[in-house]
Motif scaffolding. Structure first.
Motif, PDB file in Angstrom:
ATOM      1  N   TYR A 415       0.921  -1.131   0.016  1.00 10.96           N
ATOM      2  CA  TYR A 415      -0.001   0.049   0.133  1.00 10.96           C
ATOM      3  C   TYR A 415       0.841   1.366  -0.051  1.00 10.96           C
ATOM      4  CZ  TYR A 415      -3.413  -3.589   0.969  1.00 10.96           C
ATOM      5  OH  TYR A 415      -4.082  -4.886   1.050  1.00 10.96           O
ATOM      6  N   LYS A 416       2.045   1.390   0.480  1.00  8.01           N
ATOM      7  CA  LYS A 416       2.835   2.429   0.170  1.00  8.01           C
ATOM      8  C   LYS A 416       3.574   2.181  -0.966  1.00  8.01           C
ATOM      9  CE  LYS A 416       3.906   4.039   4.998  1.00  8.01           C
ATOM     10  NZ  LYS A 416       3.276   5.500   4.760  1.00  8.01           N
ATOM     11  N   SER A 417       3.899   3.468  -1.625  1.00 11.33           N
ATOM     12  CA  SER A 417       4.585   3.405  -2.897  1.00 11.33           C
ATOM     13  C   SER A 417       6.058   3.048  -2.686  1.00 11.33           C
ATOM     14  CB  SER A 417       4.627   4.827  -3.354  1.00 11.33           C
ATOM     15  OG  SER A 417       5.340   5.697  -2.849  1.00 11.33           O
ATOM     16  N   PRO A 418       6.704   2.565  -3.670  1.00  9.21           N
ATOM     17  CA  PRO A 418       8.354   2.288  -3.666  1.00  9.21           C
ATOM     18  C   PRO A 418       8.892   3.738  -3.212  1.00  9.21           C
ATOM     19  CG  PRO A 418       7.463   1.325  -5.490  1.00  9.21           C
ATOM     20  CD  PRO A 418       6.057   1.988  -5.033  1.00  9.21           C
ATOM     21  N   VAL A 419       8.525   4.639  -3.698  1.00  6.89           N
ATOM     22  CA  VAL A 419       9.158   6.114  -3.126  1.00  6.89           C
ATOM     23  C   VAL A 419       9.186   6.182  -2.026  1.00  6.89           C
ATOM     24  CG1 VAL A 419       9.279   8.525  -3.530  1.00  6.89           C
ATOM     25  CG2 VAL A 419       8.828   7.251  -5.367  1.00  6.89           C
ATOM     26  N   GLU A 420       8.166   5.917  -0.996  1.00  6.84           N
ATOM     27  CA  GLU A 420       7.893   6.326   0.406  1.00  6.84           C
ATOM     28  C   GLU A 420       8.770   5.383   1.248  1.00  6.84           C
ATOM     29  OE1 GLU A 420       3.555   7.292   1.799  1.00  6.84           O
ATOM     30  OE2 GLU A 420       3.394   5.828   0.097  1.00  6.84           O
ATOM     31  N   MET A 421       8.543   4.016   0.538  1.00  6.07           N
ATOM     32  CA  MET A 421       9.556   2.993   1.248  1.00  6.07           C
ATOM     33  C   MET A 421      11.222   3.260   1.228  1.00  6.07           C
ATOM     34  SD  MET A 421       7.130   1.141   2.762  1.00  6.07           S
ATOM     35  CE  MET A 421       8.288   0.157   3.603  1.00  6.07           C
ATOM     36  N   ALA A 422      11.494   3.735   0.025  1.00  7.63           N
ATOM     37  CA  ALA A 422      12.710   3.927  -0.202  1.00  7.63           C
ATOM     38  C   ALA A 422      13.325   5.134   0.770  1.00  7.63           C
ATOM     39  CB  ALA A 422      13.186   4.298  -1.524  1.00  7.63           C
ATOM     40  N   ALA A 423      12.378   6.099   0.925  1.00 13.42           N
ATOM     41  CA  ALA A 423      12.497   7.298   1.912  1.00 13.42           C
ATOM     42  C   ALA A 423      12.695   6.946   3.209  1.00 13.42           C
ATOM     43  CB  ALA A 423      11.758   8.384   1.702  1.00 13.42           C
ATOM     44  N   MET A 424      12.013   6.033   3.603  1.00 12.57           N
ATOM     45  CA  MET A 424      11.779   5.639   4.873  1.00 12.57           C
ATOM     46  C   MET A 424      13.158   4.602   5.351  1.00 12.57           C
ATOM     47  SD  MET A 424       7.937   4.434   5.458  1.00 12.57           S
ATOM     48  CE  MET A 424       8.107   3.392   6.935  1.00 12.57           C
ATOM     49  N   ARG A 425      13.641   3.924   4.237  1.00 15.92           N
ATOM     50  CA  ARG A 425      14.695   3.110   4.550  1.00 15.92           C
ATOM     51  C   ARG A 425      16.036   4.215   4.502  1.00 15.92           C
ATOM     52  NH1 ARG A 425      12.093  -0.785   0.458  1.00 15.92           N
ATOM     53  NH2 ARG A 425      11.037  -2.132   1.905  1.00 15.92           N
ATOM     54  N   ALA A 426      15.857   4.952   3.772  1.00 11.70           N
ATOM     55  CA  ALA A 426      17.293   6.047   3.611  1.00 11.70           C
ATOM     56  C   ALA A 426      17.302   6.739   5.181  1.00 11.70           C
ATOM     57  CB  ALA A 426      17.068   7.021   2.587  1.00 11.70           C
ATOM     58  N   VAL A 427      16.082   7.031   5.785  1.00 14.24           N
ATOM     59  CA  VAL A 427      16.196   7.687   7.223  1.00 14.24           C
ATOM     60  C   VAL A 427      16.625   6.634   8.270  1.00 14.24           C
ATOM     61  CG1 VAL A 427      14.782   8.558   8.926  1.00 14.24           C
ATOM     62  CG2 VAL A 427      14.447   9.347   6.647  1.00 14.24           C
ATOM     63  N   LYS A 428      16.211   5.460   7.835  1.00 20.25           N
ATOM     64  CA  LYS A 428      16.699   4.320   8.758  1.00 20.25           C
ATOM     65  C   LYS A 428      18.324   4.092   8.753  1.00 20.25           C
ATOM     66  CE  LYS A 428      16.664   0.421  11.346  1.00 20.25           C
ATOM     67  NZ  LYS A 428      16.256   0.505  12.933  1.00 20.25           N
TER      68      LYS A 428
END
Length: 443
Positions: A415-428
């Motif tokens: 349900y989350k876009s790949p852009v959102e998930m990539a941004a979250m992983r970058a912050v992590k």
């Protein structure tokens, strides 16, 4: 160690290298530095009331559980600034009591407030029954103190409503479920203590009628409306069956709405609400209503709502959903979900309750017979797909206030876009390059 290795629902069980109980932020920092040096995973844990396995270690036994219950001091109350600074191990009830002692209100309120701790409330961006008026935990937080994955201590306990000096870092940690650092203290917003409350239980015919009631309440009472909760007849029936001392406030009705108003004492809320509800009944906009005549009666009405989760746990396992939708779309979602689930799982029982005032529903599914229910629980992925796809189709969220934890970390990818998930992983990666903070949760 045993109580720290299982979640409240009994769904997740893990193992740990040890449980540590630091007594101050400096000791938390020392523990994190030691874990970082050793490459040991860290699982922060508050009151252990997570509903999605966010505070339970995995089965590897390599993690260190950092239990924060000893960080339980209210450091300061500034009544003139309407702020309170408390440590992460304070129970929510203790924070509320400290605010009340200063003649102020801390409005966050959830069923587990006697055991849930402030750090967990912050880490999950807890919502509760008063979001309609006061907002989520994120809206109630002005500053944080956080131990970063490096073991460094960020001291950001500012009691400012305006501070436009770059990135607002506190919002990275609120709702992050301990995956970016360990919150050790927070500076919170306080509000005037209400001098008068009015509480009513209203019988309505349908979710659409409940939405209509919500709109009418807002038009009539404006900011005096503090809470508006939806309860299905099935949910109420569980409480009446399993919680001693519970009593039906009105006759049977397909749906019920619990309403609370509060003010500084400049209006007779009880009489106003009684007269207004009487008009609704005369016009056929609701079938019946009762207004609490005392604080004790109001507490009994609220107990019916607050004991639903406990009553459902006694009833047996269920597939639980914590979803949010635009308020206007709640009725059509409920109609479509009921139809789709009944077709897929004949005989299914839906337990629906939640915060209709902010669009957050707890939508739980089970079968009445234990044997049938065990088979149904095994079909959880199919049930989740029906519910979550419908939520997504109506521009909703599959996690409104409980978080993702380990329960929904894979589900969210749909349900989350790949852009959102990539941004979250970058912050992590930026904050926790070793990946040691609460691994296997959220991401």
């Amino acid at each position: 160690m045993a109580p720290h290795l299982v979640d409240w629902r009994g769904r997740y069980r893990g193992a740990a290298r040890c449980v540590v109980r630091p007594g101050c932020a400096a000791e938390v920092a020392a523990v994190v530095r030691a874990c970082a040096d050793a490459g040991a995973p860290i699982v922060p844990q508050g009151g252990n009331t997570s509903l999605c396995g966010a505070a339970t270690p995995d089965a590897s036994g390599t993690a260190v559980v950092v239990a924060l219950g000893r960080l339980n001091r209210v450091r300061a109350v500034d009544a003139e600034n309407d702020t309170l600074t408390a440590e992460a191990g304070c129970t929510l009830a203790a924070v509320q009591a400290a605010a009340t002692g200063a003649g102020r209100l801390f409005p966050l309120s959830i069923a587990s407030e006697g055991s849930a701790q402030l750090g967990g409330n912050l880490s999950t961006n807890a919502g509760g029954v008063h979001v309609l008026r006061y907002g989520n935990t994120r809206d109630l937080t002005l500053g944080l103190e956080v131990v970063l994955p490096s073991g460094e201590l960020w001291e950001g306990l500012r009691g400012l409503r305006k501070d436009n000096t770059g990135y607002d870092l506190k919002h990275l940690f609120i709702g992050a479920e301990g995956t970016l650092g360990i919150i050790t203290a927070a500076t919170l917003k306080l509000f005037p203590l209400p001098r008068e409350r009015a509480t009513a239980w209203v019988a309505v015919a349908s979710p659409a009628a409940a939405i209509g009631l919500l709109g009418a309440l807002r038009d009539e009472f404006g900011p005096l409306l503090t809470a508006c909760e939806l309860v299905s007849e099935v949910s109420l029936g569980f409480v009446l069956r399993h919680i001693p001392g519970s009593a039906r406030p009105l006759g049977a009705s397909p749906w019920h709405v619990l309403v609370e108003l509060s003010s500084g004492g400049d209006a007779d809320l009880q009489s106003w609400l009684e007269a207004w509800l009487a008009g609704l009944i005369e016009r056929g906009q609701c079938s019946d209503a009762v207004v609490a005549q005392s604080g004790a009666q109001a507490r009994r009405l609220w107990a019916l709502r607050e004991h639903i989760s406990e009553a459902q746990r006694i009833e047996g396992f269920s597939i639980k959903h914590d979803v949010s939708l635009p308020i206007s779309r709640l009725p059509v979602f409920l109609e479509q979900a009921e139809k789709a689930l009944a077709a897929a799982f004949p005989g299914l029982r839906t337990v629906v309750f939640g915060h209709v005032g902010d669009g957050n529903l707890h939508y739980n599914l089970s079968m009445p017979a234990a044997g049938d229910n065990a088979a149904f629980i095994a079909a959880q992925p199919a049930a989740n797909r029906i519910v979550h796809d419908l939520v997504h189709a109506h521009d909703g969220s599959i996690s409104a206030e409980h978080g993702l934890g380990q329960l929904k970390r894979e589900e969210i990818l749909r349900y989350k876009s790949p852009v959102e998930m990539a941004a979250m992983r970058a912050v992590k990666r930026a904050l926790d390059p070793q990946g040691l903070m609460n691994p296997g949760k959220v991401l």
